[in-house]
Design a protein around this motif. Sequence first.
Motif, mmCIF file in Angstrom:
data_model
loop_
_atom_site.group_PDB
_atom_site.id
_atom_site.type_symbol
_atom_site.label_atom_id
_atom_site.label_comp_id
_atom_site.label_asym_id
_atom_site.label_seq_id
_atom_site.Cartn_x
_atom_site.Cartn_y
_atom_site.Cartn_z
ATOM 1 N N ARG A 62 36.158 37.948 47.996
ATOM 2 C CA ARG A 62 35.891 37.482 46.759
ATOM 3 C C ARG A 62 35.647 38.324 45.626
ATOM 4 O O ARG A 62 35.468 38.044 44.582
ATOM 5 N N GLU A 81 38.815 39.393 43.683
ATOM 6 C CA GLU A 81 39.465 37.920 43.012
ATOM 7 C C GLU A 81 38.789 37.882 41.552
ATOM 8 O O GLU A 81 39.418 37.810 41.376
ATOM 9 N N GLU A 82 37.104 38.520 41.390
ATOM 10 C CA GLU A 82 36.809 38.262 40.362
ATOM 11 C C GLU A 82 36.794 38.895 39.568
ATOM 12 O O GLU A 82 37.365 39.102 38.495
ATOM 13 N N GLU A 87 48.347 39.546 44.385
ATOM 14 C CA GLU A 87 47.165 38.339 43.779
ATOM 15 C C GLU A 87 47.201 38.547 42.233
ATOM 16 O O GLU A 87 46.856 37.000 41.548
ATOM 17 N N ARG A 92 48.422 34.962 39.634
ATOM 18 C CA ARG A 92 47.580 35.378 37.942
ATOM 19 C C ARG A 92 48.812 35.201 37.304
ATOM 20 O O ARG A 92 48.640 35.003 35.738
#
Length: 515
Positions: free
Chosen positions: A124, A127-128, A420, A424
């Motif tokens: 998490r 991801e931020e 990831e 994006r």
Amino acid sequence: MEETEPPFTSEIMNKVMPSRFRMPPIIQFSESGDPSEHVKSYCSWMQVQSTIDAMMCRAFSITLSGSARSWYRQLKTKSISSFSELNRMFLTQFISGKKSQKLTTHLFTLKQGNKEPLKDYIVRFNEEALLVEDYDDKMTLSAMFSGLTEGKFTFSIGKNPPTTLAELINRAQKYTNAEEFSNSRRNIQAAEASSKEKRSRNEEPQTSNKKPDDRVPRDRRLSRRPEGKFRSYTPLKTSMEEILLDIRGQRLLNEPVCMKTDVENRDKRKYCRFHRDHDHNTSDYVDLKDEIETLIRKGHLCRYTKEERSAKKKERPSKVMEEHAKIRTIYGGPSGGGDSNRARKAHSRSLDPEHYVHLTKRPRKELRVSPCNLTFTEDDACGIHHPHENVLVVAMTIANHKVFRILVDTGSSVDIIYSEAFKRMRIDRSYLRPMKTPLHDFAEDKVISKGAISLPVTAGEGQHQVTLLVDFLVVNVPSVHNVILRRHSLNAMRAVVSTYHLIMKFPAEGGVGYL
């Protein structure tokens, strides 16, 4: 429905299209996307083909859909004479869809939940962190550390603080692996103990209300020593406690299984250095004895054994010592000739001096750069605190996306985009080419890539920039970086890296570019 006349002047419409022109494989823009990201992606693809301004104007409408396409049809005929003018009108119309970037301070608001596993918190947090524009490794390290809940892991890193975010994530991954392994062993042992207890209840009649363990005095229960997994053990020159103190920092031993005895009932007169807690002595812990015996049978710890066993072990190759001699790096992938064995063999034969006469004399395609000297001075190291152990992390434009946290790795044989970051970019996965060659020693494992893709990469800004097409492998593993740039790509842009100055310089059309 008939298509309206284009909004371009006659000079643009009369230009002849290049014969080998290919449309950029980007997702069409509608009113819900980011207009600036769409224009950057479009320009990056078109610049790779050295497309003229008129061609960029005429091909832009094909990348639009929905309300954006309707807006294009409503433009006045012969009202646009250049792509910069079209770009300005496009951004003005759809400026409301531009995304806002987050700052590094946003990461300090992320906290691990009371019952949230460490592995989920790391995922998490990463991801931020991908949404942060002004990325700073030390601030990100502090943010992740401050968000952790108190426990054994925070106690461990408090004793030996990590210096980089990559080191912290690596230690967290090892801790979660050890925790999962310990939990699985504890579950297996609990299941075995439960089955034995059931069998003993069926075999022995219950004559009182006392628990089965109450029939045996505590002193007798403590005197029973469990048997190890080996029938015979190698004679040692010294005690297990001294061996443990010598090799503890080498990470050869697995983490001990947690004690099942309640803290109040533990024998304070005995202390185990392996558990770092009371209830039994170090020499009485059978799991530690099995661990040491396993290492000895693998050719390790021979200096602690007696002469006869040590002589036999010296004849065997030490697998563990060989592993300690390796320097972990990323290698493998479709480098050195291609993805197939046939292509790699052909590449090897071409390096033989006997085959040089068969090579063509066609000059290789060169980047358009100005001749210049790449030098470094102490002024380039201004603002850097020495000595340091930082790696070179830069930002570049890839497929018209401003990508931060790009690790410049001169030891890597492949260019890598982590899944990831690739997700994006919103590039269709159908453009990925399958790859069979795995990567080796990547997080100490073999990793199969999701596929390969060629993307334009732009380093620098303005006249001091260079653009080239790079073949990336897409891999799905946790990482603090978005991209790894290999030595082949650095050589292609003639870049020179200085880890002392934490800067990379390269020749460009306008002079020397740097990151």
